[in-house]
Design a protein around this motif. Structure first.
Motif, mmCIF file in Angstrom:
data_model
loop_
_atom_site.group_PDB
_atom_site.id
_atom_site.type_symbol
_atom_site.label_atom_id
_atom_site.label_comp_id
_atom_site.label_asym_id
_atom_site.label_seq_id
_atom_site.Cartn_x
_atom_site.Cartn_y
_atom_site.Cartn_z
ATOM 1 N N SER A 1 56.074 23.953 56.467
ATOM 2 C CA SER A 1 56.418 24.633 55.216
ATOM 3 C C SER A 1 57.455 23.841 54.437
ATOM 4 N N ALA A 2 58.444 23.295 55.147
ATOM 5 C CA ALA A 2 59.484 22.515 54.483
ATOM 6 C C ALA A 2 58.893 21.279 53.813
ATOM 7 N N LEU A 3 57.843 20.730 54.387
ATOM 8 C CA LEU A 3 57.197 19.570 53.772
ATOM 9 C C LEU A 3 56.350 19.959 52.556
ATOM 10 N N LEU A 4 55.714 21.122 52.610
ATOM 11 C CA LEU A 4 54.776 21.503 51.554
ATOM 12 C C LEU A 4 55.435 22.208 50.364
ATOM 13 N N LEU A 5 56.398 23.064 50.610
ATOM 14 C CA LEU A 5 56.946 23.899 49.539
ATOM 15 C C LEU A 5 57.617 23.113 48.407
ATOM 16 N N PRO A 6 58.318 22.028 48.671
ATOM 17 C CA PRO A 6 58.898 21.300 47.519
ATOM 18 C C PRO A 6 57.840 20.757 46.558
ATOM 19 N N LYS A 7 56.631 20.609 46.993
ATOM 20 C CA LYS A 7 55.545 20.092 46.153
ATOM 21 C C LYS A 7 55.052 21.154 45.150
ATOM 22 N N LEU A 8 55.467 22.413 45.324
ATOM 23 C CA LEU A 8 54.951 23.515 44.506
ATOM 24 C C LEU A 8 55.807 23.791 43.273
ATOM 25 N N LYS A 9 56.657 22.906 42.862
ATOM 26 C CA LYS A 9 57.504 23.094 41.672
ATOM 27 C C LYS A 9 56.622 23.182 40.434
ATOM 28 N N GLY A 10 57.069 23.994 39.494
ATOM 29 C CA GLY A 10 56.363 24.090 38.221
ATOM 30 C C GLY A 10 55.390 25.244 38.149
ATOM 31 N N LEU A 11 55.255 26.035 39.189
ATOM 32 C CA LEU A 11 54.367 27.198 39.148
ATOM 33 C C LEU A 11 55.167 28.416 38.690
ATOM 34 N N SER A 12 54.454 29.381 38.132
ATOM 35 C CA SER A 12 55.122 30.634 37.779
ATOM 36 C C SER A 12 55.468 31.361 39.062
ATOM 37 N N LYS B 1 54.795 34.357 40.089
ATOM 38 C CA LYS B 1 53.654 35.083 40.639
ATOM 39 C C LYS B 1 52.735 34.122 41.391
ATOM 40 N N ASN B 2 52.390 33.011 40.778
ATOM 41 C CA ASN B 2 51.502 32.037 41.416
ATOM 42 C C ASN B 2 52.193 31.358 42.599
ATOM 43 N N ALA B 3 53.467 31.133 42.501
ATOM 44 C CA ALA B 3 54.221 30.515 43.591
ATOM 45 C C ALA B 3 54.214 31.413 44.821
ATOM 46 N N LYS B 4 54.340 32.730 44.600
ATOM 47 C CA LYS B 4 54.312 33.667 45.736
ATOM 48 C C LYS B 4 52.938 33.654 46.405
ATOM 49 N N LYS B 5 51.876 33.595 45.599
ATOM 50 C CA LYS B 5 50.517 33.541 46.161
ATOM 51 C C LYS B 5 50.330 32.266 46.987
ATOM 52 N N VAL B 6 50.747 31.163 46.414
ATOM 53 C CA VAL B 6 50.603 29.886 47.106
ATOM 54 C C VAL B 6 51.463 29.880 48.369
ATOM 55 N N LEU B 7 52.672 30.440 48.262
ATOM 56 C CA LEU B 7 53.573 30.492 49.421
ATOM 57 C C LEU B 7 52.953 31.307 50.553
ATOM 58 N N ALA B 8 52.343 32.436 50.227
ATOM 59 C CA ALA B 8 51.700 33.266 51.254
ATOM 60 C C ALA B 8 50.545 32.505 51.901
ATOM 61 N N THR B 9 49.762 31.840 51.069
ATOM 62 C CA THR B 9 48.627 31.072 51.582
ATOM 63 C C THR B 9 49.112 29.931 52.472
ATOM 64 N N VAL B 10 50.159 29.252 52.021
ATOM 65 C CA VAL B 10 50.699 28.133 52.789
ATOM 66 C C VAL B 10 51.245 28.615 54.131
ATOM 67 N N GLU B 11 51.999 29.697 54.114
ATOM 68 C CA GLU B 11 52.572 30.211 55.366
ATOM 69 C C GLU B 11 51.484 30.636 56.341
ATOM 70 N N LYS B 12 50.440 31.276 55.821
ATOM 71 C CA LYS B 12 49.320 31.686 56.677
ATOM 72 C C LYS B 12 48.627 30.452 57.258
ATOM 73 N N SER B 13 48.346 29.487 56.423
ATOM 74 C CA SER B 13 47.668 28.263 56.882
ATOM 75 C C SER B 13 48.524 27.495 57.874
ATOM 76 N N VAL B 14 49.808 27.420 57.575
ATOM 77 C CA VAL B 14 50.719 26.708 58.472
ATOM 78 C C VAL B 14 50.785 27.414 59.830
ATOM 79 N N GLY B 15 50.793 28.735 59.811
ATOM 80 C CA GLY B 15 50.779 29.494 61.071
ATOM 81 C C GLY B 15 49.515 29.221 61.865
ATOM 82 N N ASP B 16 48.384 29.178 61.176
ATOM 83 C CA ASP B 16 47.110 28.879 61.846
ATOM 84 C C ASP B 16 47.117 27.465 62.425
ATOM 85 N N ILE B 17 47.630 26.522 61.644
ATOM 86 C CA ILE B 17 47.694 25.141 62.125
ATOM 87 C C ILE B 17 48.583 25.049 63.363
#
Length: 122
Positions: A13-24, A26-42
């Motif tokens: 997550s620490a590697l991926l989240l800084p790449k998400l700058k510039g999102l609103s 609402k969209n950042a929260k969606k992406v964050l949830a997706t990233v956390e879920k995917s990272v947990g699966d990985i």
């Protein structure tokens, strides 16, 4: 292992989240949830694969030990069989030597036997 999963997911997550700058937001929260879920699966899959590798390594090590033990037992049986044959051969040789030794003196004893008394005829 759950701590390993958490640590791994936090690192990803620490590697991926800084790449998400510039999102609103609402969209950042969606992406964050997706990233956390995917990272947990990985993380779960990674830990599972590591465990599987450890199990396979243990199985192969156990299999090698069994094969080594089996070959040692086979060698021991082979040596015991050879020792048994050698003992039988030795025993037969001893019996033949015993039979040959008494036979020689008997024939030698018969040769110088007592002379027969001569009967004088009148």
């Amino acid at each position: 292992m759950s701590s390993d999963k958490k640590t791994l997911s936090n690192q990803l997550s620490a590697l991926l989240l800084p790449k998400l700058k510039g999102l609103s937001e609402k969209n950042a929260k969606k992406v964050l949830a997706t990233v956390e879920k995917s990272v947990g699966d990985i993380a779960k899959k990674y830990v599972k694969l590591v465990q599987d590798q450890e199990k396979e390594a243990a199985k192969s090590k156990e299999k090698a030990e069994k094969a080594k033990k089996k070959s040692i037992e086979k060698e021991a049986k082979k040596k015991a069989k050879l020792a048994k044959k050698a003992a039988e051969i030795k025993q037969v040789a001893q019996l033949m030597a015993k039979e040959a030794a008494p036979a020689a003196p008997k024939s030698a004893a018969k040769a110088p036997s007592k002379p027969k008394a001569k009967v004088i005829k009148k």
